[in-house]
Scaffold this active site. Structure first.
Site, PDB file in Angstrom:
ATOM      1  N   ASP A 144       0.853  -1.177   0.000  1.00 56.35           N
ATOM      2  CA  ASP A 144       0.000   0.000   0.000  1.00 56.35           C
ATOM      3  C   ASP A 144       0.898   1.239   0.000  1.00 56.35           C
ATOM      4  O   ASP A 144       2.097   1.148   0.288  1.00 56.35           O
ATOM      5  CB  ASP A 144      -0.887  -0.056   1.252  1.00 56.35           C
ATOM      6  CG  ASP A 144      -1.763   1.157   1.405  1.00 56.35           C
ATOM      7  OD1 ASP A 144      -2.285   1.639   0.391  1.00 56.35           O
ATOM      8  OD2 ASP A 144      -1.931   1.627   2.551  1.00 56.35           O
TER       9      ASP A 144
ATOM     10  N   ASP B 170      -0.388   4.969   1.056  1.00 51.02           N
ATOM     11  CA  ASP B 170      -0.684   5.880   2.158  1.00 51.02           C
ATOM     12  C   ASP B 170      -0.473   5.208   3.507  1.00 51.02           C
ATOM     13  O   ASP B 170      -0.997   4.117   3.763  1.00 51.02           O
ATOM     14  CB  ASP B 170      -2.131   6.370   2.069  1.00 51.02           C
ATOM     15  CG  ASP B 170      -2.363   7.280   0.868  1.00 51.02           C
ATOM     16  OD1 ASP B 170      -1.441   7.421   0.047  1.00 51.02           O
ATOM     17  OD2 ASP B 170      -3.471   7.832   0.750  1.00 51.02           O
TER      18      ASP B 170
ATOM     19  N   ARG C  74     -14.940  11.939  -0.902  1.00 53.19           N
ATOM     20  CA  ARG C  74     -13.766  12.743  -0.573  1.00 53.19           C
ATOM     21  C   ARG C  74     -13.259  13.513  -1.788  1.00 53.19           C
ATOM     22  O   ARG C  74     -12.894  14.691  -1.693  1.00 53.19           O
ATOM     23  CB  ARG C  74     -12.669  11.852   0.006  1.00 53.19           C
ATOM     24  CG  ARG C  74     -12.978  11.335   1.406  1.00 53.19           C
ATOM     25  CD  ARG C  74     -11.937  10.369   1.895  1.00 53.19           C
ATOM     26  NE  ARG C  74     -11.969   9.108   1.149  1.00 53.19           N
ATOM     27  CZ  ARG C  74     -11.127   8.102   1.345  1.00 53.19           C
ATOM     28  NH1 ARG C  74     -10.168   8.210   2.256  1.00 53.19           N
ATOM     29  NH2 ARG C  74     -11.237   6.990   0.643  1.00 53.19           N
TER      30      ARG C  74
ATOM     31  N   SER D 170      -2.681   1.475  -4.617  1.00 56.11           N
ATOM     32  CA  SER D 170      -3.124   2.549  -3.735  1.00 56.11           C
ATOM     33  C   SER D 170      -4.545   2.974  -4.033  1.00 56.11           C
ATOM     34  O   SER D 170      -4.951   3.060  -5.201  1.00 56.11           O
ATOM     35  CB  SER D 170      -2.197   3.768  -3.885  1.00 56.11           C
ATOM     36  OG  SER D 170      -2.642   4.843  -3.098  1.00 56.11           O
TER      37      SER D 170
ATOM     38  N   LYS E 290      -7.305  -4.155  -4.916  1.00 53.50           N
ATOM     39  CA  LYS E 290      -5.916  -4.365  -4.504  1.00 53.50           C
ATOM     40  C   LYS E 290      -5.533  -5.835  -4.600  1.00 53.50           C
ATOM     41  O   LYS E 290      -4.431  -6.176  -5.053  1.00 53.50           O
ATOM     42  CB  LYS E 290      -5.703  -3.840  -3.084  1.00 53.50           C
ATOM     43  CG  LYS E 290      -5.703  -2.325  -2.986  1.00 53.50           C
ATOM     44  CD  LYS E 290      -5.307  -1.848  -1.602  1.00 53.50           C
ATOM     45  CE  LYS E 290      -5.186  -0.333  -1.562  1.00 53.50           C
ATOM     46  NZ  LYS E 290      -4.672   0.157  -0.269  1.00 53.50           N
TER      47      LYS E 290
END
Length: 410
Positions: free
Chosen positions: A187, A189, A232, A275, A320
């Site tokens: 990943d 972040d 977001r 990500s 992912k």
């Protein structure tokens, strides 16, 4: 088959200990050579300048054992060493079934924690066959080779101890497959980097609090990731595209990230990132770090401004895991030879699909579900879970510097 290879041959265990100096090992075996013994086993360790050398050899011809003992003791005394010689039969007992490697990371590693871990290993029915230090900084990393219990119940037994003692404990099955892992996917972040990229964008848009609240809920698994992503990103609508370069400059790599990737690449691994963030950042990281694979969501930009939408394939929890499989296929590596690293709930499918899933400074739900967890702020500690020592890492860096192709360490 020679006499030294049979289980019932009489043997002598010769133990030498004292202040280390060059020539001790050569001197001991030169002394033993005069008695026509065969070497069955050797173990040597030097700790803070003190040597412990153990040699298991066959008994000398009849009538010479007493002379051998006297000669070895005399040689040891001449070097101000101590010697102990024990008679017995054969070699070590065969290691039990269920061979595992238990890696313990402490910052620091206390005697209390070590005692508790060793006791729990014993209580589980396992035997500690060997202990080896992998690193002394930035954390103390120690590997226990154990046998006698299958890996999964041993991992379960030690998980409670790890939480109570404030250390990280990884339990993996021993064997050739550990050396065969050839693809690492992580990943971005809060794993490869210290930041949440969406929050960096939000800071420029003046909506940090709103975005942070949605991010936290999504990482805890309380919200559907795709819905939270769209919510977001919508808050970023109208932001000037020049912010992308500013965000790239603000990204901070996790300590040890360069060391991890540099070392893996030297060993022939392929390395990728997946990500829930954005290609506008991951593409730059791929170029900067020499990554083999990178995939993320893409912020839509029209007429020099963010539209508040993403384009293309959404990288979410299922995505992912799908990308891990895609990268593995492209690399020609079976999933059993992959390592995945992540911190959030949307990493869980990827962590479970990999041969080894590592929860890195993760939320509790992720730590509990992953194969193993690391809770120190240094990404290169993952190397220790692969059996790579700090000494090997530093030696490789030194060699690269000497050859003039050092990459510039962090």
């Amino acid at each position: 088959m020679s006499a030294s290879q049979t289980s019932d041959v009489p043997t002598l265990l010769v133990k030498i200990f004292g202040k280390d100096r060059p020539g001790i090992t050569a001197g001991l075996f030169d002394t033993l050579a005069a008695y026509s013994v065969d070497v069955v086993d050797i173990e040597q360790v030097v700790t803070r300048g003190r040597i412990v050398l153990c040699a298991l050899v066959t008994e000398p011809p009849r009538g010479l054992e007493g002379d051998l003992r006297a000669t070895v003791h005399s040689w040891a005394e001449s070097l101000k060493l101590q010697a102990e010689i024990i008679s017995g039969i054969g070699d070590n007992r065969p290691r039990g079934f269920g061979r595992s490697l238990v890696t313990v990371l402490g910052h620091p590693l206390t005697a209390e924690a070590t005692a508790a871990i060793a006791a729990r290993i014993t209580e589980s029915g396992s035997n500690i066959d060997r202990i080896f230090r992998l690193a002394k900084y930035p954390v103390t990393a120690v590997e226990f080779a154990v046998s006698g219990v299958e890996t999964e119940p041993l991992r379960t037994a030690l998980a409670t101890e790890a939480a109570a003692l404030g250390v990280d404990i990884a339990v993996v099955a021993a064997g050739l497959h550990r050396r065969a892992q050839r693809l690492v996917v992580m990943d971005v972040d809060s794993t490869l980097i210290q930041d949440e990229v969406i929050e960096l964008f939000a800071a420029h848009a003046g909506c940090e609090d709103e975005v942070a609240e949605v991010t936290a809920a999504a990482m805890r698994g309380e919200l559907d990731f795709e819905q939270s992503l769209h919510a977001r990103v919508a808050l970023l609508a109208g932001l000037d595209a020049s912010v992308v370069d500013k965000v790239r400059a603000e990204v901070r790599l996790t300590p040890g990230a360069r060391t991890l990737i540099r070392t893996l690449k030297r060993l022939g691994y392929q390395v990728g990132v997946v990500s829930g963030g954005f290609t506008q950042v991951t593409d730059a990281l791929q170029e900067q770090l020499g990554l083999d694979f990178a995939q993320a969501n893409t912020l839509e930009i029209v007429d020099g401004r963010l539209t508040g939408r993403v384009t293309g394939e959404i990288v979410d929890r299922a995505g992912k895991a799908r990308l891990l499989r895609r990268f593995a296929a492209a690399a020609g590596v079976p999933l059993s030879q992959t390592v995945a690293i992540g911190d959030g709930a949307n990493d869980l499918d990827m962590l479970n699909a990999a041969g080894l899933g590592v929860a890195f400074n993760a939320k509790p739900v992720v730590r509990e579900a992953a194969h193993t967890a690391v809770n120190v702020p240094f990404l290169d500690t993952v190397l220790y879970l692969l059996g790579i020592t700090r000494e090997e890492v530093e030696a490789a860096d030194t060699l690269a510097d000497d050859l003039g192709d050092g990459p510039g360490r962090p």
